[in-house]
Each structure stands twice: as C-alpha cells, then as structure tokens.
Motif scaffolding. Structure first.
Motif, mmCIF file in Angstrom:
data_model
loop_
_atom_site.group_PDB
_atom_site.id
_atom_site.type_symbol
_atom_site.label_atom_id
_atom_site.label_comp_id
_atom_site.label_asym_id
_atom_site.label_seq_id
_atom_site.Cartn_x
_atom_site.Cartn_y
_atom_site.Cartn_z
ATOM 1 N N GLN A 1 0.833 -1.211 0.000
ATOM 2 C CA GLN A 1 0.000 0.000 0.000
ATOM 3 C C GLN A 1 0.863 1.254 0.000
ATOM 4 O O GLN A 1 0.564 2.206 -0.712
ATOM 5 N N GLN A 2 1.942 1.248 0.767
ATOM 6 C CA GLN A 2 2.842 2.405 0.801
ATOM 7 C C GLN A 2 3.495 2.618 -0.565
ATOM 8 O O GLN A 2 3.572 3.739 -1.060
ATOM 9 N N VAL A 3 3.956 1.536 -1.185
ATOM 10 C CA VAL A 3 4.587 1.638 -2.504
ATOM 11 C C VAL A 3 3.581 2.171 -3.524
ATOM 12 O O VAL A 3 3.877 3.086 -4.294
ATOM 13 N N GLU A 4 2.387 1.625 -3.520
ATOM 14 C CA GLU A 4 1.365 2.037 -4.483
ATOM 15 C C GLU A 4 0.944 3.489 -4.264
ATOM 16 O O GLU A 4 0.720 4.224 -5.236
ATOM 17 N N ARG A 5 0.861 3.911 -3.016
ATOM 18 C CA ARG A 5 0.550 5.330 -2.736
ATOM 19 C C ARG A 5 1.636 6.237 -3.293
ATOM 20 O O ARG A 5 1.355 7.256 -3.921
ATOM 21 N N SER A 6 2.897 5.856 -3.084
ATOM 22 C CA SER A 6 3.984 6.714 -3.557
ATOM 23 C C SER A 6 4.053 6.745 -5.079
ATOM 24 O O SER A 6 4.439 7.751 -5.659
ATOM 25 N N LEU A 7 3.656 5.659 -5.743
ATOM 26 C CA LEU A 7 3.656 5.613 -7.207
ATOM 27 C C LEU A 7 2.389 6.216 -7.812
ATOM 28 O O LEU A 7 2.385 6.625 -8.964
ATOM 29 N N GLY A 8 1.320 6.189 -7.050
ATOM 30 C CA GLY A 8 0.044 6.681 -7.556
ATOM 31 C C GLY A 8 -0.663 5.677 -8.447
ATOM 32 O O GLY A 8 -1.563 6.048 -9.200
ATOM 33 N N LEU B 1 -0.284 -1.789 -8.328
ATOM 34 C CA LEU B 1 0.533 -2.764 -9.060
ATOM 35 C C LEU B 1 -0.249 -4.062 -9.248
ATOM 36 O O LEU B 1 -1.115 -4.394 -8.429
ATOM 37 N N PRO B 2 0.041 -4.806 -10.312
ATOM 38 C CA PRO B 2 -0.676 -6.060 -10.562
ATOM 39 C C PRO B 2 -0.474 -7.070 -9.427
ATOM 40 O O PRO B 2 0.620 -7.195 -8.871
ATOM 41 N N LYS B 3 -1.537 -7.793 -9.107
ATOM 42 C CA LYS B 3 -1.485 -8.778 -8.025
ATOM 43 C C LYS B 3 -0.460 -9.873 -8.304
ATOM 44 O O LYS B 3 0.236 -10.318 -7.393
ATOM 45 N N ASP B 4 -0.357 -10.294 -9.569
ATOM 46 C CA ASP B 4 0.593 -11.367 -9.870
ATOM 47 C C ASP B 4 2.049 -10.894 -9.695
ATOM 48 O O ASP B 4 2.909 -11.670 -9.292
ATOM 49 N N TYR B 5 2.317 -9.625 -9.950
ATOM 50 C CA TYR B 5 3.653 -9.069 -9.705
ATOM 51 C C TYR B 5 3.963 -9.107 -8.211
ATOM 52 O O TYR B 5 5.033 -9.556 -7.789
ATOM 53 N N LYS B 6 2.995 -8.672 -7.395
ATOM 54 C CA LYS B 6 3.206 -8.645 -5.953
ATOM 55 C C LYS B 6 3.395 -10.067 -5.416
ATOM 56 O O LYS B 6 4.246 -10.295 -4.544
ATOM 57 N N GLN B 7 2.648 -11.028 -5.944
ATOM 58 C CA GLN B 7 2.818 -12.418 -5.524
ATOM 59 C C GLN B 7 4.186 -12.950 -5.937
ATOM 60 O O GLN B 7 4.844 -13.638 -5.165
ATOM 61 N N PHE B 8 4.610 -12.621 -7.147
ATOM 62 C CA PHE B 8 5.922 -13.062 -7.620
ATOM 63 C C PHE B 8 7.024 -12.538 -6.700
ATOM 64 O O PHE B 8 7.905 -13.281 -6.281
ATOM 65 N N ILE B 9 6.961 -11.252 -6.357
ATOM 66 C CA ILE B 9 7.970 -10.647 -5.485
ATOM 67 C C ILE B 9 7.937 -11.297 -4.105
ATOM 68 O O ILE B 9 8.979 -11.535 -3.504
ATOM 69 N N SER B 10 6.751 -11.624 -3.610
ATOM 70 C CA SER B 10 6.676 -12.236 -2.285
ATOM 71 C C SER B 10 7.315 -13.621 -2.266
ATOM 72 O O SER B 10 7.839 -14.049 -1.245
ATOM 73 N N VAL B 11 7.316 -14.311 -3.403
ATOM 74 C CA VAL B 11 7.893 -15.659 -3.482
ATOM 75 C C VAL B 11 9.370 -15.615 -3.866
ATOM 76 O O VAL B 11 10.195 -16.313 -3.273
#
Length: 86
Positions: A26-33, A36-46
């Motif tokens: 949420q902080q990253v997305e707020r700063s970017l405005g 981000l895609p859910k699959d990107y966030k899942q990929f990064i978490s793994v």
C-alpha cells in the motif's frame, strides 16, 4: 498463489530466503500513484528481487540497491518501446 506462479515455481525453485520481498505494498502504491498487478506482488513475495539466470531482471521497489525513480524510469522507457495495439 496463482496457478501460473505455482507452475513456474516447479520449473524455477524459489529461493529459501528471497531478498527484499515487500511487506507494505500500500505504501509503494501510494507513492507511485498506481496499483501494481497482483501477480507481480505475488511473484515478489515468493522470489524477491534479483536476476534469473543472468537474463531476467526483477525490479522491486523495496530493493534499496536500486533507487525507486530508476525503476520507474526503466519501466516507462521500456513501455514506450512496445508497439501500440499489438
């Protein structure tokens, strides 16, 4: 985890301790405005931040080795090179 990510993780085993997995999207997305895609966030978490086979570079906003503005500039410059409508 998506079915695609599960399939991919069978081919490319995730690291046991991925680097720079983001805990506060949420902080990253707020700063970017943007959201981000859910699959990107899942990929990064793994997988975290890094490079696959010295070929595919995974850019991650929580990786302090790369300034966020550099990541944004890289992504947008690459998007500009993609033909529209195709």
């Amino acid at each position: 985890m998506t079915a695609e990510l599960k399939s991919f993780s069978k081919l490319v085993v995730p690291p046991s301790e991925p680097m720079y997995t983001n805990e506060d999207w949420q902080q990253v997305e707020r700063s970017l405005g943007i959201e981000l895609p859910k699959d990107y966030k899942q990929f990064i978490s793994v997988y975290g931040s890094g490079t696959l086979q010295s070929f595919l570079h995974i850019l991650n906003y929580s990786d302090p080795r790369i300034p966020a503005q550099q990541i944004t500039d890289t992504i947008f410059s690459q998007l500009k090179s993609v033909p529209r409508g195709g």
